[in-house]
Design an enzyme around this catalytic site. Sequence first.
Site: not given
Length: 843
Positions: A227-228
């Site tokens: 995920d970012w």
Amino acid sequence: MGVQELDVERLIEELTIPEKISLLAGKDFWHTVPIERLNIPSIRVSDGPNGIRGTKFFNSVPSNCFPCGTGLAATFNKDLWVEAGELMGKEAKMKGAHVILGPTSNIVRSPLGGRAFESYSEDPLLSGHAAANIIKGIQNENVVACLKHFVCNDQEDDRRGVDTLLTTRAFREIYLKPFHIALRDADPGALMTAYNKINGIHVSESKEILQGILRDEYKYEGATMSDWFGIYSTKTALEAGLNLEMPGPTRFRLPIQTLHEVQANRIHTKTIDDNVRYVLKLINRALKADIPHDVVESANEDPAASEILRKVGDESIVLLKNEGNILPLSKTSVAGQEKIAVIGPNAKAAQDSGGGSASLTARYKVTPWEGIKKKIEEGGNTVSLEYSLGAFLDKNLPDVADILENEKGEKGVTAKFFKNAPGTKDRQQFAEYLLPTSKLFLSDFTDPGLELGELLFYADFEGYFTPEETADYDFGASCLGTAQVFVDGKLVADNKTKQTKGDAFFLGLGTREERGTVHLEKGKKYHVKCEFGTSPTYTLEASQEIGGVFFGFRINSPAEIEITKAVELAKSVDKVVLVVGLSKEWESEGFDRPDMDIPGATNQLIEEVLKVNKNVVVVNQSGSPVTMPWVDQVPALVHAWYGGNELGNTIADVLFGDVNPSGKLSMSFPKKLEDNPSYLNFGSINGQVWYGEDIFVGYRYYEKVKKDVLFPFGFGLSYTTFDFKDLSVAADDENVTVSVKVTNTGSVDGSETVQVYIEQSNPSIIRPVKELKDFGKVFLKAGETKSVEVKISIKEATSYWNGYQDKWQSEKDTYKVLVGNSSDNIILEGKFATSKTFYWLGL
């Protein structure tokens, strides 16, 4: 155009170690790193789960917005999910995106979860089938789906650091199960890891999960990405099998440092090669979409897209109450003109989606008021329609782009960008835009007038406003940076010299909203300006983000006055449609809801209207349950979720009977928050959250402890009636086949969902009363009968996770087959027996 498939093994031999390392992290926010020397292209990813944003937050190319995840799941329609996925795939190509960051298949463990709306259900089987079929649709277009967030990312509180503590049985039966089903049935090309830890280890560096379960047990061959900013180590994450760090440029896979680790034999070259292999496979899979490298992002304005959005929205809406058949409403009035009042904070607001990375700039939005008004016009305007706000919903002051104009009379916010602060002599302007929103996040703002990485600049966001009413008006702004709001040159709201930490922006980085009040006269034109400085001007803490500002205004009117206006209108009409609920300010990535209540004075509004008019239809819009203290007094209740572009049309379709509602609740609606099984164990406490309800999530818990709910899982009414009969159950060692005849016994065409639950007769451990194992939806003309058949594998129908054996176990026993149209309405019952106990692993 044609694509040249990469020879993965040859490239692994030819790539240098530094080139391989560079492939293991993104180039920027949305792209992978290309290796031009070896003709390895860059591929693009894009949010998201309910529409394809493209590569821009700021001034993005408009998109089509789908109903939210819990609404999509409420259709219970496998074919429709595929169709929706195919539209997502088509639109990804129009945004130049090879990979869609979705679907989201986490569990709606609590009504409070900030991203509950973005997931599908409290039930892992429904979640898994929704995800699988949407993935199938996306990948039918040769676009890659990235299933997320793997796994147990079920709250926003402390999401990057929280340690999720749970039993292996709950992990397998509830939280892994949707991913298990989607991987088995649809083989998504990519998988995004969750931010959180599980039993002490971040998922992005868990070898047990990413290697042991995903690769060895599930035999998954797709790519894994973080995920970012959801990566926390170099060596550990690489060895666990986290293939791609996103976004770029890298924070943990820096070329010099990572090469040093390889040269020192701390990271094996085989580890680098294994991770690169999956990235190259992802690129190969993405290239099948045949997207030109120079594609210009564009919006999909095909009317067929709107038809699909409307169909999905129509089928998502759930009719929860309809006493006295007050619905459907009539478009026409024969004896005298019937009067309908549309009241409520969501009536003239377009609640298309929840907040955070799932939200986007919708190509258009239809409000409930607009949808209802159009229906009345179709009926020849023989029914009169009136409106009152009734109550405010906004957490902060509303977006005002649709009521601001520039000098030419064009709607929108004029944005002028400068190198120098306001008041500087001969300010240097370098850019100007007309924007469709006053909620401005500049995280990806770029312009030729700025140097690469230049963070400090200024902007004036302005327009002209002409009030329709003489009154006091509140103006305000929240920001990451600094902001001041002026009306005709007079400072009204100051978020520059006095700033207080708040939750502005879905990352929770900004200030609280600062407000001021000014008296305005009806019909007079006022110049409104918000002066903004980027994050280097922020007085609270350092930030690497450019920053942003949310500014707006509205009439200053006490709740009692707005309620009084609405009540007076309600007295004068025949029927009232109250459009209420939540918005993306209350349900969003970045924070969880503090309680289950509708905020503000909405509940008071509903109760006061009911005192003067009993013919009330409440339309609630939220992505998860809300408390409804007035529910017993309301004759009709419709749950409409966040409905995407077409939300107003779909609500009107159902209210006026052009569409017979067929949605079923994708989660239980408890009477109060304290009834929810996660109530005592939700949110981070000293960096931990304990899933103390174990496998008893949602209806599994309510049924086991015999706790009444407001509305049960799988529930939804229709304008017609259905009869189930002739249940047939046939089982062998591999499958159980369930078929039932369904008849539409009413006078209106409609659809019904056959829900098949399984109950073990004599389990050796504590199990739920019953569990959903499959479902089928059927459309029937009035009086028509059709058979619905589902086939379920014996191992999926009967098994539970045996933690001692560390395998799935199917016990030799007799099993009940319970068939109904909701979890609490079982109409027919059959049974089958299994001949042996066995254990299994894998998909």
